[in-house]
Scaffold this motif. Sequence first.
Motif, PDB file in Angstrom:
ATOM      1  N   SER A   7       0.852  -1.178   0.000  1.00 28.00           N
ATOM      2  CA  SER A   7       0.000   0.000   0.000  1.00 28.00           C
ATOM      3  C   SER A   7       0.894   1.236   0.000  1.00 28.00           C
ATOM      4  CB  SER A   7      -0.907  -0.006   1.232  1.00 28.00           C
ATOM      5  OG  SER A   7      -1.753   1.130   1.241  1.00 28.00           O
ATOM      6  N   PHE A   8       0.504   2.246  -0.765  1.00 30.18           N
ATOM      7  CA  PHE A   8       1.328   3.460  -0.805  1.00 30.18           C
ATOM      8  C   PHE A   8       0.454   4.682  -1.042  1.00 30.18           C
ATOM      9  CE2 PHE A   8       1.304   1.742  -5.118  1.00 30.18           C
ATOM     10  CZ  PHE A   8       1.104   2.845  -5.942  1.00 30.18           C
ATOM     11  N   LEU A   9       0.962   5.829  -0.607  1.00 29.25           N
ATOM     12  CA  LEU A   9       0.358   7.114  -0.898  1.00 29.25           C
ATOM     13  C   LEU A   9       0.995   7.679  -2.148  1.00 29.25           C
ATOM     14  CD1 LEU A   9       0.288   8.689   2.678  1.00 29.25           C
ATOM     15  CD2 LEU A   9      -1.575   7.527   1.482  1.00 29.25           C
ATOM     16  N   GLU A  10       0.194   8.364  -2.964  1.00 29.66           N
ATOM     17  CA  GLU A  10       0.713   8.917  -4.207  1.00 29.66           C
ATOM     18  C   GLU A  10       0.217  10.339  -4.410  1.00 29.66           C
ATOM     19  OE1 GLU A  10       1.717   7.370  -8.639  1.00 29.66           O
ATOM     20  OE2 GLU A  10      -0.220   6.733  -7.834  1.00 29.66           O
ATOM     21  N   TRP A  11       1.179  11.239  -4.615  1.00 30.45           N
ATOM     22  CA  TRP A  11       0.897  12.610  -5.022  1.00 30.45           C
ATOM     23  C   TRP A  11       1.239  12.710  -6.499  1.00 30.45           C
ATOM     24  CZ3 TRP A  11       2.914  11.440  -0.268  1.00 30.45           C
ATOM     25  CH2 TRP A  11       2.388  12.066   0.874  1.00 30.45           C
ATOM     26  N   ASP A  12       0.245  12.898  -7.359  1.00 27.72           N
ATOM     27  CA  ASP A  12       0.487  12.929  -8.804  1.00 27.72           C
ATOM     28  C   ASP A  12      -0.591  13.771  -9.469  1.00 27.72           C
ATOM     29  OD1 ASP A  12       1.220  12.443 -11.443  1.00 27.72           O
ATOM     30  OD2 ASP A  12       0.124  10.545 -11.520  1.00 27.72           O
ATOM     31  N   ASP A  13      -0.173  14.866 -10.136  1.00 23.05           N
ATOM     32  CA  ASP A  13      -1.141  15.707 -10.842  1.00 23.05           C
ATOM     33  C   ASP A  13      -1.119  15.467 -12.343  1.00 23.05           C
ATOM     34  OD1 ASP A  13       1.216  16.884 -11.628  1.00 23.05           O
ATOM     35  OD2 ASP A  13       0.840  18.825 -10.657  1.00 23.05           O
ATOM     36  N   GLY A  14      -0.388  14.409 -12.765  1.00 28.79           N
ATOM     37  CA  GLY A  14      -0.361  14.071 -14.179  1.00 28.79           C
ATOM     38  C   GLY A  14       0.527  14.956 -15.030  1.00 28.79           C
ATOM     39  N   ALA A  15       1.384  15.772 -14.409  1.00 29.00           N
ATOM     40  CA  ALA A  15       2.200  16.725 -15.158  1.00 29.00           C
ATOM     41  C   ALA A  15       3.559  16.179 -15.574  1.00 29.00           C
ATOM     42  CB  ALA A  15       2.389  17.996 -14.331  1.00 29.00           C
ATOM     43  N   GLY A  16       3.828  14.896 -15.318  1.00 28.69           N
ATOM     44  CA  GLY A  16       5.091  14.304 -15.753  1.00 28.69           C
ATOM     45  C   GLY A  16       6.291  14.740 -14.955  1.00 28.69           C
ATOM     46  N   LYS A  17       6.099  15.059 -13.689  1.00 25.40           N
ATOM     47  CA  LYS A  17       7.191  15.505 -12.833  1.00 25.40           C
ATOM     48  C   LYS A  17       8.131  14.349 -12.500  1.00 25.40           C
ATOM     49  CE  LYS A  17       4.070  18.920 -10.894  1.00 25.40           C
ATOM     50  NZ  LYS A  17       3.112  19.196  -9.806  1.00 25.40           N
ATOM     51  N   PRO A  18       9.363  14.642 -12.078  1.00 18.48           N
ATOM     52  CA  PRO A  18      10.303  13.566 -11.753  1.00 18.48           C
ATOM     53  C   PRO A  18       9.790  12.710 -10.599  1.00 18.48           C
ATOM     54  CG  PRO A  18      11.186  15.714 -11.117  1.00 18.48           C
ATOM     55  CD  PRO A  18       9.981  15.968 -11.959  1.00 18.48           C
ATOM     56  N   PRO A  19       9.881  11.390 -10.727  1.00 17.19           N
ATOM     57  CA  PRO A  19       9.370  10.495  -9.691  1.00 17.19           C
ATOM     58  C   PRO A  19      10.307  10.397  -8.492  1.00 17.19           C
ATOM     59  CG  PRO A  19      10.233   9.228 -11.526  1.00 17.19           C
ATOM     60  CD  PRO A  19      10.310  10.667 -11.930  1.00 17.19           C
ATOM     61  N   LEU A  20       9.709  10.406  -7.306  1.00 14.64           N
ATOM     62  CA  LEU A  20      10.437  10.288  -6.048  1.00 14.64           C
ATOM     63  C   LEU A  20       9.686   9.311  -5.152  1.00 14.64           C
ATOM     64  CD1 LEU A  20      11.968  13.123  -3.896  1.00 14.64           C
ATOM     65  CD2 LEU A  20      10.407  11.490  -2.841  1.00 14.64           C
ATOM     66  N   HIS A  21      10.392   8.316  -4.661  1.00 15.15           N
ATOM     67  CA  HIS A  21       9.789   7.362  -3.733  1.00 15.15           C
ATOM     68  C   HIS A  21      10.364   7.559  -2.349  1.00 15.15           C
ATOM     69  CE1 HIS A  21       9.273   3.627  -1.454  1.00 15.15           C
ATOM     70  NE2 HIS A  21       8.133   3.553  -2.115  1.00 15.15           N
ATOM     71  N   PHE A  22       9.485   7.577  -1.332  1.00 16.72           N
ATOM     72  CA  PHE A  22       9.926   7.735   0.050  1.00 16.72           C
ATOM     73  C   PHE A  22       9.711   6.448   0.826  1.00 16.72           C
ATOM     74  CE2 PHE A  22       9.586   8.696   4.506  1.00 16.72           C
ATOM     75  CZ  PHE A  22      10.683   9.521   4.714  1.00 16.72           C
ATOM     76  N   ALA A  23      10.754   6.024   1.563  1.00 12.45           N
ATOM     77  CA  ALA A  23      10.704   4.830   2.405  1.00 12.45           C
ATOM     78  C   ALA A  23      10.896   5.236   3.865  1.00 12.45           C
ATOM     79  CB  ALA A  23      11.768   3.822   1.978  1.00 12.45           C
ATOM     80  N   HIS A  24       9.974   4.837   4.720  1.00 10.44           N
ATOM     81  CA  HIS A  24       9.922   5.291   6.112  1.00 10.44           C
ATOM     82  C   HIS A  24      10.785   4.449   7.042  1.00 10.44           C
ATOM     83  CE1 HIS A  24       7.405   1.814   7.102  1.00 10.44           C
ATOM     84  NE2 HIS A  24       6.715   2.070   6.009  1.00 10.44           N
ATOM     85  N   ALA A  25      10.841   4.891   8.296  1.00 11.73           N
ATOM     86  CA  ALA A  25      11.592   4.207   9.346  1.00 11.73           C
ATOM     87  C   ALA A  25      10.801   3.026   9.906  1.00 11.73           C
ATOM     88  CB  ALA A  25      11.918   5.180  10.478  1.00 11.73           C
ATOM     89  N   ASN A  26      11.487   2.168  10.636  1.00 13.83           N
ATOM     90  CA  ASN A  26      10.873   1.027  11.294  1.00 13.83           C
ATOM     91  C   ASN A  26       9.752   1.478  12.225  1.00 13.83           C
ATOM     92  OD1 ASN A  26      10.401  -1.571  12.323  1.00 13.83           O
ATOM     93  ND2 ASN A  26      12.032  -1.403  13.850  1.00 13.83           N
ATOM     94  N   GLY A  27       8.600   0.809  12.124  1.00  8.19           N
ATOM     95  CA  GLY A  27       7.468   1.076  12.996  1.00  8.19           C
ATOM     96  C   GLY A  27       6.541   2.164  12.508  1.00  8.19           C
ATOM     97  N   PHE A  28       6.918   2.907  11.462  1.00  2.00           N
ATOM     98  CA  PHE A  28       6.098   4.015  10.988  1.00  2.00           C
ATOM     99  C   PHE A  28       5.334   3.616   9.724  1.00  2.00           C
ATOM    100  CE2 PHE A  28       9.532   7.036  12.884  1.00  2.00           C
ATOM    101  CZ  PHE A  28       9.150   6.646  14.157  1.00  2.00           C
ATOM    102  N   SER A  29       4.902   4.593   8.958  1.00  2.00           N
ATOM    103  CA  SER A  29       4.237   4.361   7.673  1.00  2.00           C
ATOM    104  C   SER A  29       4.472   5.580   6.801  1.00  2.00           C
ATOM    105  CB  SER A  29       2.731   4.139   7.871  1.00  2.00           C
ATOM    106  OG  SER A  29       2.128   5.320   8.390  1.00  2.00           O
TER     107      SER A  29
END
Length: 307
Positions: free
Chosen positions: A22-44
């Motif tokens: 499961s993931f959250l996604e911020w995307d307005d369809g404008a073709g911006k550079p992709p960035l993935h964020f990975a959280h710390a242990n125990g968080f989300s």
Amino acid sequence: MNVVVNAAPARRELALADGAISFLEWDDGAGKPPLHFAHANGFSGGTYRRLLAPLAGEFHIRAWDARGHGHSTLTADPAKHRNWYVYRDDLIAMAEDFRAATGQKIILMGHSMGGAASVMAASERPDLVRGLVLIDPVMTPPLFRYMMKLWRLTGRKGGPMSLADGAERRRAVFESRETAVDRYFGRGAFRTWPRKFLEDYIESGTRIREDGQAELLCAPAWEAANFRAHGHNMNRAVAKLNVPFALLYAAEGSTCRQPFPTLMRARDRKAHIAEVPGSTHFLPMEFPDVVIAEVRNFKARLEAEGR
């Protein structure tokens, strides 16, 4: 702190063989550079909403709930957990899907355990990764791994097992989310957190049960297993690393101690590597403006170098 939350993400899923990420996604369809964020242990992923939303105008962002965390449904058996390679492999699957969706290499950004997973994924699959932004990643030297193995084999408590022992004793169920926030605010690991970040942690990291109580989505037993599971080799991953990066680490209680800042410097001579004065391991919550500026500066560096 001067962080404005100006965008709402969508919740999506990536199906794998043993469940879904499961993931959250911020995307307005404008073709911006992709960035993935990975959280710390125990968080989300949602714990870092106030850090990531201000960047949504400049990046197409995904922030996962790692295996055993948040709303992800992948298998997470504490009794069989020995290393973080499973997070590396899950992150590679995420990066493959993200690249297929955008047609671009991914910037991997991670805090703590998420930073370690990002380094290992980039080391293994540089073809998917444009660069790394690392926030006090967990980088354990060989001696620490040997100590963890010895303590595990002998069943000892304390020492390198202290964090795991504490996580195992964590309360998992609260009368309400408000009760959980009140219990944590200003105490223990959360003593330096602004209340809004803590509210996001509880909102995204708990479920409301049928009896109305709030239960942690990352089970204390899985959080503890992560603290014990140091069979992965960060030295080997760093030695293979061949992508540009930026690294921020904490002034107090950092999980990225020497020799790793020096070893990392050898992998990218142009990297910005900095200790954040006054920070602890939770520097994304304490100094979000500093982290946001680091991401923007890293993007500017990549563009200037034509990467």
